[in-house]
Each structure stands twice: as C-alpha cells, then as structure tokens.
Scaffold this motif. Structure first.
Motif, mmCIF file in Angstrom:
data_model
loop_
_atom_site.group_PDB
_atom_site.id
_atom_site.type_symbol
_atom_site.label_atom_id
_atom_site.label_comp_id
_atom_site.label_asym_id
_atom_site.label_seq_id
_atom_site.Cartn_x
_atom_site.Cartn_y
_atom_site.Cartn_z
ATOM 1 N N ARG A 1 10.476 5.690 -38.803
ATOM 2 C CA ARG A 1 9.668 5.630 -37.609
ATOM 3 C C ARG A 1 9.292 4.183 -37.356
ATOM 4 O O ARG A 1 9.060 3.443 -38.284
ATOM 5 C CB ARG A 1 8.406 6.444 -37.818
ATOM 6 N N GLY A 2 9.265 3.769 -36.135
ATOM 7 C CA GLY A 2 8.876 2.402 -35.828
ATOM 8 C C GLY A 2 7.389 2.216 -36.070
ATOM 9 O O GLY A 2 6.647 3.176 -36.145
ATOM 10 N N ALA A 3 7.005 0.994 -36.227
ATOM 11 C CA ALA A 3 5.586 0.723 -36.401
ATOM 12 C C ALA A 3 5.293 -0.618 -35.756
ATOM 13 O O ALA A 3 6.176 -1.450 -35.621
ATOM 14 C CB ALA A 3 5.232 0.684 -37.885
ATOM 15 N N ARG A 4 4.065 -0.819 -35.323
ATOM 16 C CA ARG A 4 3.734 -2.106 -34.735
ATOM 17 C C ARG A 4 3.613 -3.127 -35.842
ATOM 18 O O ARG A 4 3.220 -2.812 -36.956
ATOM 19 C CB ARG A 4 2.436 -1.973 -33.944
ATOM 20 N N HIS A 5 3.991 -4.347 -35.519
ATOM 21 C CA HIS A 5 3.991 -5.375 -36.543
ATOM 22 C C HIS A 5 2.552 -5.733 -36.951
ATOM 23 O O HIS A 5 1.672 -5.791 -36.100
ATOM 24 C CB HIS A 5 4.717 -6.620 -36.023
ATOM 25 N N PRO A 6 2.336 -5.935 -38.253
ATOM 26 C CA PRO A 6 0.981 -6.264 -38.728
ATOM 27 C C PRO A 6 0.371 -7.469 -38.006
ATOM 28 O O PRO A 6 -0.849 -7.521 -37.818
ATOM 29 C CB PRO A 6 1.199 -6.587 -40.205
ATOM 30 N N ILE A 7 1.221 -8.422 -37.583
ATOM 31 C CA ILE A 7 0.671 -9.582 -36.868
ATOM 32 C C ILE A 7 0.142 -9.153 -35.507
ATOM 33 O O ILE A 7 -0.929 -9.576 -35.069
ATOM 34 C CB ILE A 7 1.747 -10.684 -36.732
ATOM 35 N N THR A 8 0.901 -8.265 -34.838
ATOM 36 C CA THR A 8 0.435 -7.739 -33.545
ATOM 37 C C THR A 8 -0.877 -6.986 -33.730
ATOM 38 O O THR A 8 -1.817 -7.131 -32.942
ATOM 39 C CB THR A 8 1.493 -6.777 -32.960
ATOM 40 N N LEU A 9 -0.916 -6.164 -34.790
ATOM 41 C CA LEU A 9 -2.130 -5.387 -35.037
ATOM 42 C C LEU A 9 -3.316 -6.317 -35.304
ATOM 43 O O LEU A 9 -4.430 -6.076 -34.823
ATOM 44 C CB LEU A 9 -1.926 -4.443 -36.230
ATOM 45 N N MET A 10 -3.058 -7.370 -36.077
ATOM 46 C CA MET A 10 -4.128 -8.318 -36.392
ATOM 47 C C MET A 10 -4.599 -9.023 -35.115
ATOM 48 O O MET A 10 -5.803 -9.149 -34.871
ATOM 49 C CB MET A 10 -3.620 -9.334 -37.427
ATOM 50 N N ALA A 11 -3.644 -9.459 -34.285
ATOM 51 C CA ALA A 11 -4.005 -10.144 -33.036
ATOM 52 C C ALA A 11 -4.827 -9.210 -32.146
ATOM 53 O O ALA A 11 -5.841 -9.629 -31.555
ATOM 54 C CB ALA A 11 -2.741 -10.603 -32.304
ATOM 55 N N ASP A 12 -4.418 -7.943 -32.071
ATOM 56 C CA ASP A 12 -5.160 -6.973 -31.254
ATOM 57 C C ASP A 12 -6.554 -6.733 -31.830
ATOM 58 O O ASP A 12 -7.533 -6.586 -31.092
ATOM 59 C CB ASP A 12 -4.404 -5.631 -31.206
ATOM 60 N N GLY A 13 -6.603 -6.680 -33.176
ATOM 61 C CA GLY A 13 -7.897 -6.464 -33.843
ATOM 62 C C GLY A 13 -8.857 -7.614 -33.539
ATOM 63 O O GLY A 13 -10.052 -7.403 -33.292
ATOM 64 N N ILE A 14 -8.323 -8.838 -33.556
ATOM 65 C CA ILE A 14 -9.153 -10.016 -33.265
ATOM 66 C C ILE A 14 -9.649 -9.950 -31.819
ATOM 67 O O ILE A 14 -10.837 -10.159 -31.541
ATOM 68 C CB ILE A 14 -8.344 -11.311 -33.516
ATOM 69 N N ALA A 15 -8.725 -9.617 -30.917
ATOM 70 C CA ALA A 15 -9.113 -9.510 -29.504
ATOM 71 C C ALA A 15 -10.236 -8.473 -29.347
ATOM 72 O O ALA A 15 -11.253 -8.739 -28.682
ATOM 73 C CB ALA A 15 -7.906 -9.132 -28.653
ATOM 74 N N ASP A 16 -10.065 -7.319 -29.991
ATOM 75 C CA ASP A 16 -11.084 -6.260 -29.899
ATOM 76 C C ASP A 16 -12.440 -6.738 -30.394
ATOM 77 O O ASP A 16 -13.480 -6.463 -29.793
ATOM 78 C CB ASP A 16 -10.664 -5.040 -30.748
ATOM 79 N N LEU A 17 -12.414 -7.431 -31.529
ATOM 80 C CA LEU A 17 -13.659 -7.906 -32.140
ATOM 81 C C LEU A 17 -14.424 -8.799 -31.163
ATOM 82 O O LEU A 17 -15.643 -8.665 -30.999
ATOM 83 C CB LEU A 17 -13.335 -8.683 -33.419
#
Ligand code: PHE
Length: 359
Positions: A120-136
């Motif tokens: 199954r595909g998954a979002r890249h951890p860097i993308t997830l981290m960037a999104d997490g930072i944006a959310d914060l």
C-alpha cells in the motif's frame, strides 16, 4: 392374468425367498462399497432402496402370501430393508468424512508462502513532518506561505543582506540556473534556504506577519549519510510591534516539544547570519539519542535584521521580528532514529512503513 398379490402364483413371490433377500442385501453392500464418492452413492441409491429395488419388490409380495406366512416374511423383508438402509448410511458417513478431509487437505493455506500482495502506498515521512509543522503553526495563528524553488539571487541573497561580495554567498554552495543579464538585475538560483520566503512574505503583505513556510531547498552537497543536495526546511517569520527574542525562544521551545516530545530541552547558541541580528543556532537536547544523550543542532534563528525589514519596505523603527529555519529532514531523522539520510530519498516504499508513519 395373474397380478402381484395373487396368492397362488409362485413367480410373484420370487423376491421374498430368504436367499433372494440375502442376495439383495449383499448386492447393495457391494455396490455401495464401490461408490467412490457421495455423488456416485446418491446415483445408485434407487437401485437398492427405490420403488423397484429388490427389497421393495419383496415387500409388495407379502400381500400375496397366505396369512400364516405373512408375519415371517414381513420380518425378513424388514430386516433386509433395514440392512440395506444401514449399509447405505454407513457408506454415506464414510464418504462424507472422506470428502471433508479432502477439502481440509486440498484447501489448506500455507501462511508462510510469499504473497502477491501489493504494497500500500504511504505518504512520505518528510511530507507528514512538513504538514505536521504547518498544522502546529496554524494552531498558533500563523499562515502557511509557499514560494518558488527557483529564485532571483536578490530574494535568496541580496534582500537578505547577503551582498554579492559577502562571504556568506560562498558559504552556501549554490546551484546557479541562469546568469544575470541585461533587463534582469540578478541571476537565478535554486533557493539555498527557505529564507527567501521571508522576503516574499514581507513584500506581499503588511505587518503583522505570522508565517511559516516549509519547502525544498538545494545546495551543491555530495550525497552521503548526512548530506543531500536536496533537503527541506521550515522557515518561520514573525514581524509585529514589540517582538523580542523572548517570543522567539518561547516559540521554538513549543515547536521543539511538539516535534520531539514534551521532555526535550532547547538552547540558543550565539551564531551569525547576515539576515538576523542577533543570531543563534537552536540546539535540542536528546536524552535517548542512540549515541548517548547530547545537544543536536536543529536550525538557525534570530531577530530579523533591520536592513532586511528596510529592504522590504517595513520601518524597523516601528516593527521588529524574528525568523527561524529548521531542518525538516533532520527532524524526521532525529524523531525516527534514521541513521542514513539516503534512506529517505531511495524511494523504497517500505521506508515509511518501517517508521510506522503511514496514514
Ligand atoms: N537560512 C538559514 C540556513 O539555511 C537558517 C536561518 C533562518 C537563520 C532564519 C536565521 C533565520 O541556515
């Protein structure tokens, strides 16, 4: 003409003789035993238990017997019929058990065999981290700004107080995309840091500015375990009245705890960047680092240099601000104990799964 219950016609009672009945039972047993499966057994059932089966014909003949002989004959016929029935049931049970066993055997699943299952595909951890930072930062009232990866030198350097003869220009190994030419006052570069987004933010809007800008940046670094020519930063910029270093420190403390856990400590270590004054490096204390507890440098920060505010048309006597630029790749590596940066760019789909970051 005689008919089946004619008491005096010996032919009509042929099936009733003890020998005939014994033979009928024996035949049935042999036939049933020869049936290889339930289907075959069902198909021959009528032969021995149907209307025209010998035991059934025998039963019909009882009526033709003299009354005295009826009871004896009845018992015999019944016993024979029950024997055929029992033979049928017995064989049927054996074949059913065999069939069940065959199904178990043939449909066994070897759970240790390799499968054709697709990852199954998954979002890249860097993308997830960037999104997490944006959310914060969105939660703290910031906006998320994006900008081009190819920048005029002016955005990447000049406006950030890095003049052409400034040693910092050579400190950052830059990919040049196009040389300066007439009609355009500066060449084009792949942005070497997300700080160029500070300039876009300040030119595009009036203070107060609370902006975060995650993005990809480029430097002419050789690929090794800790370097890549393409990596990611998250830039932060605040410009408002009365902004002090304390705001910067408090913001970065919150940022670090949100990324690495509530237990982490931070420290600001004096440093130098042309676009901030004073400047600092932010170090984060990792108690459980795989090489032992230690301070790890996460990024640069400082108070926005008044020259930068002026370059963007903001009055430094009215406004002050802070800025920071943190490594996203570095945060993923620290947060997930990734030892080799190359693992993050190999494109192996198992990588995010191994980090348990799939969503
Ligand atoms: N742009 C700097 C770097 O790439 C980091 C930085 C950002 C420093 C903002 C100060 C303020 O190293």
């Amino acid at each position: 003409m005689s008919y089946h219950n004619d008491p005096y016609d010996p032919k009509q009672v042929a099936y009733l003789s003890p020998e005939a009945l014994e033979e009928a039972v024996a035949d049935a047993r042999t036939d049933f035993a020869a049936a290889v499966d339930l289907d075959a057994l069902h198909k021959i059932k009528h032969r021995h238990l149907g209307d025209k089966a010998p035991v059934m014909l025998a039963r019909r003949e009882i009526g033709a017997l003299p009354p005295a002989a009826k009871s004896d004959a009845g018992k015999r016929v019944n016993a024979a019929r029950l024997a055929v029935n029992a033979a049928y049931d017995e064989r049927s049970e054996v074949l059913a058990a065999e069939a069940a066993e065959r199904v178990l055997r043939e449909e066994t699943v070897d759970v240790t065999l390799p499968t054709q299952r697709r990852m199954r595909g998954a979002r890249h951890p860097i993308t997830l981290m960037a999104d997490g930072i944006a959310d914060l930062f969105i939660a703290m009232g910031y906006q998320v700004n994006e900008g081009p990866e190819i920048e005029p030198e002016w955005y990447n350097f000049d406006a950030l107080n890095i003049k052409p003869d400034h040693p910092a220009r050579t400190m950052m190994d830059t990919f040049y995309v196009a040389a300066a030419k007439a009609g355009r006052d500066s060449g084009l570069v792949l942005r070497t840091h997300t700080s160029s987004l500070q300039i876009h933010s300040m030119l595009n809007q009036e203070p107060p500015i609370y902006a975060v800008a995650p993005g990809r940046v480029y430097r002419t670094d050789e690929v090794d375990a800790t370097h890549s020519p393409v990596f990611h930063q998250a830039e932060g910029l605040v410009v408002d009245k009365g902004i002090t270093m304390a705001h910067l420190k408090g913001t970065l403390d919150h940022f670090a705890r949100a990324m690495f856990g509530s237990g982490v400590k931070t420290r600001l270590r004096p440093s130098y960047f042309p676009f901030t004054e004073p400047s600092a490096e932010l170090d984060v204390w990792f108690e459980a680092h795989k090489d032992g507890p230690r301070w790890i440098e996460w990024g640069g920060c400082g108070m926005v240099n008044p020259r930068v505010l002026s370059a963007c048309g903001i009055d430094p006597h009215v406004y002050s601000g802070f800025a920071f630029g943190m490594g996203i790749d570095r945060a993923v590596m620290l947060g997930h104990d990734v030892g080799d940066m190359r693992d993050m760019f190999d494109g192996d789909v198992r990588f995010p799964l191994a980090l348990g970051t799939e969503r």
